[in-house]
Write an enzyme that holds these catalytic residues in place. Structure first.
Site, PDB file in Angstrom:
ATOM      1  N   LYS A   3     -30.458  -8.310  17.634  1.00 38.32           N
ATOM      2  CA  LYS A   3     -31.557  -8.874  16.841  1.00 38.32           C
ATOM      3  C   LYS A   3     -31.122  -9.263  15.431  1.00 38.32           C
ATOM      4  O   LYS A   3     -31.552 -10.289  14.912  1.00 38.32           O
ATOM      5  CB  LYS A   3     -32.736  -7.905  16.785  1.00 38.32           C
ATOM      6  CG  LYS A   3     -32.492  -6.629  15.999  1.00 38.32           C
ATOM      7  CD  LYS A   3     -33.727  -5.754  15.968  1.00 38.32           C
ATOM      8  CE  LYS A   3     -33.469  -4.454  15.211  1.00 38.32           C
ATOM      9  NZ  LYS A   3     -33.153  -4.681  13.797  1.00 38.32           N
ATOM     10  N   THR A   4     -30.271  -8.457  14.795  1.00 44.27           N
ATOM     11  CA  THR A   4     -29.832  -8.786  13.440  1.00 44.27           C
ATOM     12  C   THR A   4     -29.038 -10.084  13.440  1.00 44.27           C
ATOM     13  O   THR A   4     -29.156 -10.910  12.526  1.00 44.27           O
ATOM     14  CB  THR A   4     -28.976  -7.643  12.857  1.00 44.27           C
ATOM     15  OG1 THR A   4     -29.714  -6.424  12.922  1.00 44.27           O
ATOM     16  CG2 THR A   4     -28.606  -7.925  11.416  1.00 44.27           C
TER      17      THR A   4
ATOM     18  N   ASP B  26     -38.122  -8.049   9.980  1.00 39.93           N
ATOM     19  CA  ASP B  26     -37.350  -7.212  10.903  1.00 39.93           C
ATOM     20  C   ASP B  26     -38.094  -5.895  11.142  1.00 39.93           C
ATOM     21  O   ASP B  26     -38.915  -5.472  10.322  1.00 39.93           O
ATOM     22  CB  ASP B  26     -35.969  -6.952  10.305  1.00 39.93           C
ATOM     23  CG  ASP B  26     -35.010  -6.334  11.304  1.00 39.93           C
ATOM     24  OD1 ASP B  26     -35.303  -6.356  12.513  1.00 39.93           O
ATOM     25  OD2 ASP B  26     -33.950  -5.828  10.870  1.00 39.93           O
ATOM     26  N   GLU B  27     -37.801  -5.234  12.259  1.00 40.98           N
ATOM     27  CA  GLU B  27     -38.395  -3.932  12.614  1.00 40.98           C
ATOM     28  C   GLU B  27     -39.924  -3.987  12.500  1.00 40.98           C
ATOM     29  O   GLU B  27     -40.567  -3.096  11.927  1.00 40.98           O
ATOM     30  CB  GLU B  27     -37.835  -2.817  11.705  1.00 40.98           C
ATOM     31  CG  GLU B  27     -36.328  -2.683  11.730  1.00 40.98           C
ATOM     32  CD  GLU B  27     -35.780  -2.081  13.019  1.00 40.98           C
ATOM     33  OE1 GLU B  27     -36.574  -1.864  13.974  1.00 40.98           O
ATOM     34  OE2 GLU B  27     -34.569  -1.841  13.096  1.00 40.98           O
TER      35      GLU B  27
ATOM     36  N   GLN C 214     -39.414   0.966  20.482  1.00 40.05           N
ATOM     37  CA  GLN C 214     -38.744   1.734  19.437  1.00 40.05           C
ATOM     38  C   GLN C 214     -39.674   2.055  18.271  1.00 40.05           C
ATOM     39  O   GLN C 214     -39.214   2.334  17.166  1.00 40.05           O
ATOM     40  CB  GLN C 214     -37.506   0.975  18.933  1.00 40.05           C
ATOM     41  CG  GLN C 214     -36.437   0.791  19.999  1.00 40.05           C
ATOM     42  CD  GLN C 214     -35.157   0.197  19.450  1.00 40.05           C
ATOM     43  OE1 GLN C 214     -34.393   0.848  18.753  1.00 40.05           O
ATOM     44  NE2 GLN C 214     -34.909  -1.058  19.775  1.00 40.05           N
TER      45      GLN C 214
ATOM     46  N   ARG D 188     -28.717   4.943  21.882  1.00 38.11           N
ATOM     47  CA  ARG D 188     -27.696   4.978  20.835  1.00 38.11           C
ATOM     48  C   ARG D 188     -26.306   5.037  21.453  1.00 38.11           C
ATOM     49  O   ARG D 188     -25.307   4.780  20.774  1.00 38.11           O
ATOM     50  CB  ARG D 188     -27.864   6.223  19.937  1.00 38.11           C
ATOM     51  CG  ARG D 188     -29.174   6.358  19.169  1.00 38.11           C
ATOM     52  CD  ARG D 188     -29.563   5.119  18.414  1.00 38.11           C
ATOM     53  NE  ARG D 188     -30.453   4.293  19.217  1.00 38.11           N
ATOM     54  CZ  ARG D 188     -30.725   3.022  18.958  1.00 38.11           C
ATOM     55  NH1 ARG D 188     -30.145   2.426  17.951  1.00 38.11           N
ATOM     56  NH2 ARG D 188     -31.545   2.334  19.729  1.00 38.11           N
TER      57      ARG D 188
END
Length: 723
Positions: A31-32, A218-219, A249, A600
């Site tokens: 995504k980044t 973002d997020e 998330q 993770r």
């Protein structure tokens, strides 16, 4: 600018340039990269001025990384896109325009300690007893009002139940008036006042709508009501807003994040294009299948399935331990094997847990085996304030000449012994060459301090003398219990009644477990235990070329990745946490927390649970987490310690895939496991969410179906039937 390495969905998100866009980005889906490539595309290909782009994220670290990526992709000279956190952006706007709201532009921003000082002053003026209504609790509730974008006029005190909420609602306008008098804002106000500015000043809102032609967030799943409102205002005229996030998330509900923001986005922004990023670049397929199988059982989510072109990978290892020490030994052994045999560096492996108190046993075992570690997002167990405070009482009892420990606890909890009084006694001690304790005792005769302070010092000395009597009887466990009780420390944490204070109390209960274990291991003296604790604190800054193993909570690990991950404590009562088992929304967040932990891991994932666990000062017979039953057999291998205790068939190594909430009672101890379904003659069916005591004194906290709710029962009298 090279976009050849983007997959079709990523490329679509980069090229979408008009109207609202929501990128549903699964864990590890890049995504980044999409956000930074989109910014670069708008500048280089669409010829937008860099300063017309606003990118908002949640942490300074994320904002810094985003800026660096954009700079590396473009040769920018002069103007740059606005890339910042929500709070930094709002502060920048308010510094220019807050005069519109009656403040001067040199306003102060109060930190947590400033806020606490101010609210105590407000409480004093309003004659609100700080013992009955802890300042931190009221401040926390006021913060909640602001996160939900409720102004003082929107909070009706009479509609609140009597208690902290009622008092916080009444104090809210007084607190805000005091902030204004001081020309100050608190951290939450930065968001609230920016929204107010745009709502109350249409000219400014239109100016910034014209200035920022494209907005990226973002997020997005972590936004609260005020942040969502801000985003809508900034994009009102053009709707060129791109939000990137993953509802799976969303794990910060407890601090105001509202998952509905991402779920309702299409409704609020008509014509939204939705692009799903489901290809994962981080993990093996087995890890993704395990994580996806847990979170897909949530009702409140968008359907998505992560897949990868990476290898299928090793099966997830699920280890069933006898107890928390066996669990820690297993983890330690695997870490050493991965380091020596497979070349995994320590800093590319991580141990994740649900609560901070779980780190204590892990730390002890890692230390014994000489493995370097670091607790991330928190202090080492023996460095936490509440642990150091309580140990300081014990050190002062053990060594009356220890003036450092004595000074630490002299006014903890607060007793009204002020700084000036302490300084007068210390000056006298320096003059006479005596210890602080001796000086405090002399104060009663010499009246070095004012009468009120003298009385408080006498009360403190009485506590110390009483604790010394307990110490002379020779049982460190009794001394620890009495310190927490007689000092008022336990009562202080109970009265505070915040998430933080409950965590601190859990750590003190865990301290009891540590001392109890020390006694059982034959290291029973108070001096031996305190020495051991001191050695732990001395291992702060390990410099090891192999790297340092990170330990952290599942909440802290978000945004990170490791070659190998150990998720420990997969038991009903820990993960999912006991506090979530009576609330469907909180229970779903626990599933998301588990999903975040699993994803993770890049190559190897280990998950563990224990048959019995001594934690928070008591021994529990936890059941394996219900979440384990969601994971397909073909992606998980189960191992155990080989203990011979009989376990009910529905929880054998294959877990049986029977009704997950069925539980059993350890008849030898007469305890009910957390998560046990029970039947009561009056309240009907319910589930055990907490327990305390043992045998005839066993107390249960049970959540029953409406309208009964949560009840506290004495197990020996409740006549519960275990279902």
């Amino acid at each position: 600018m090279n976009l050849e390495n983007l997959n079709p969905q990523q490329l679509q998100a980069v090229h979408h340039c008009e109207g609202p866009l929501m990128v549903v980005a699964g864990a590890g889906s890049g995504k980044t990269r999409v956000i930074t490539c989109r910014i670069a595309h708008l500048i280089k290909e669409k010829r937008l001025p860099p300063e017309s782009i606003l990118a908002i994220t949640f942490t300074n670290k994320a904002a810094g990384e985003m800026k660096e990526r954009v700079r590396s992709m473009l040769d920018l000279r002069g103007a740059y896109p606005w890339v910042s956190t929500f709070h930094s952006f709002c502060l920048r706007i308010l510094r220019k325009h807050i005069s519109e709201l009656g403040f001067s532009n040199d306003f102060a921003v109060y930190d947590a300690q400033d806020q606490l000082t101010l609210i105590k002053q407000c409480m004093k003026g309003a004659e609100i007893n700080s013992d009955a209504f802890p300042p931190k609790s009221l401040l926390n509730l006021i913060s909640g009002f602001k996160n939900d974008f409720l102004m003082p006029k929107d909070v009706e005190q009479d509609s609140m139940p009597y208690g902290n909420q009622f008092k916080a609602a009444g104090l809210y306008p007084i607190y805000q008036a005091a902030l204004k008098k001081n020309n100050a804002l608190d951290f939450d106000d930065l968001l609230v006042f920016a929204v107010r500015l745009f709502e109350e000043c249409p000219t400014l809102k239109n100016y910034y709508n014209d200035k920022f032609q494209h907005i990226l967030v973002d997020e997005f799943q972590d936004t609260n009501a005020a942040q969502y409102r801000l985003v809508r205002l900034l994009s009102e005229t053009h709707s060129n807003i791109c939000v990137v996030g993953d509802d799976d998330q969303s794990i910060y509900r407890w601090r105001g994040a509202n998952i509905e923001n991402i779920l309702k986005f299409e409704k609020d922004f008509s014509g939204t294009t939705v692009i799903k990023l489901e290809e994962n670049y981080r993990s093996t397929q087995n890890i993704l299948n395990a994580a996806g199988s847990v979170v897909k059982e949530n009702m409140n989510r968008r359907d998505k399935t992560l897949w990868t072109q990476n290898e299928k990978g090793s099966p997830v290892i699920c280890y069933k331990a006898e107890d928390e020490n066996d669990e820690a030994e297993f983890v330690c052994e695997k870490i050493q094997t991965l380091n020596i045999n497979e070349g995994f560096s320590f800093n590319d492996m991580a141990i994740l847990y649900r609560t901070n108190a779980q780190s204590r046993v892990m730390e002890d075992v890692l230390r014994r085996n000489g493995l370097p570690y670091q607790v991330i997002g928190g202090l080492r167990f023996y460095e936490r304030k509440e642990v150091k405070d309580v140990l300081a009482y014990m050190r002062a009892i053990l060594n009356p000449s220890d003036s450092i420990s004595l000074k630490r606890i002299l006014n903890v909890p607060a007793r009204g012994i002020g700084k000036t009084s302490v300084e007068k006694v210390e000056a006298y001690c320096r003059e006479k060459g005596i210890s602080l304790l001796e000086g405090l005792r002399d104060n009663g005769q010499l009246r070095l301090t004012a009468p009120a302070a003298g009385r408080k010092i006498a009360e403190f000395l009485s506590i110390i003398d009483g604790l010394d009597d307990v110490f002379q009887q020779g049982n460190p466990l009794d001394l620890l219990t009495e310190v927490i009780g007689r000092s008022g420390y336990g009562e202080m944490l109970k009265a505070d009644d915040t998430r933080e204070s409950k965590g601190r109390m859990e750590n003190l209960n865990e301290l009891f477990s540590a001392m109890e274990q020390s006694v059982e291991n034959g290291e029973g003296s108070l001096q031996e235990f305190l020495d051991s604790a001191s050695l732990v604190a001395d291992l702060d800054n390990l410099d090891d070329e192999r790297g340092v193993l990170p330990l952290m909570t599942l909440h802290t690990c978000k945004g990170l990745e490791f070659a190998s991950v150990f998720v420990v404590g997969m038991e009903n009562g820990l993960l999912p946490h006991a506090s979530s088992m009576s609330d469907s929304e909180e229970y779903e967040e626990e599933r998301r927390l588990c999903y975040v932990g699993f994803t993770r891991a890049r190559k190897k994932l280990f998950i563990t649970h224990a048959r019995t666990r001594r934690i928070y000062g008591s021994t529990f017979n936890y059941l394996p987490s219900d979440f384990l039953l969601s994971i397909p057999d073909e992606v998980m291998t189960r191992e155990s310690s080989g203990f011979s205790n009989e376990v009910p068939p529905q929880f054998n190594d294959n877990f049986g895939h029977t009704t997950p909430s069925i539980s059993y009672r350890e008849k030898s101890e007469g305890t009910y496991s957390i998560g046990t379904k029970v039947l009561h003659s009056k309240f009907g069916s319910g589930i055990v969410i907490n327990q305390s005591g043992n045998e005839e004194d066993l107390k249960l906290e049970v959540f029953f179906k409406a309208p009964h709710g949560k009840k506290k029962l004495l197990a020996s009298h409740a006549n519960l039937i275990v279902l």
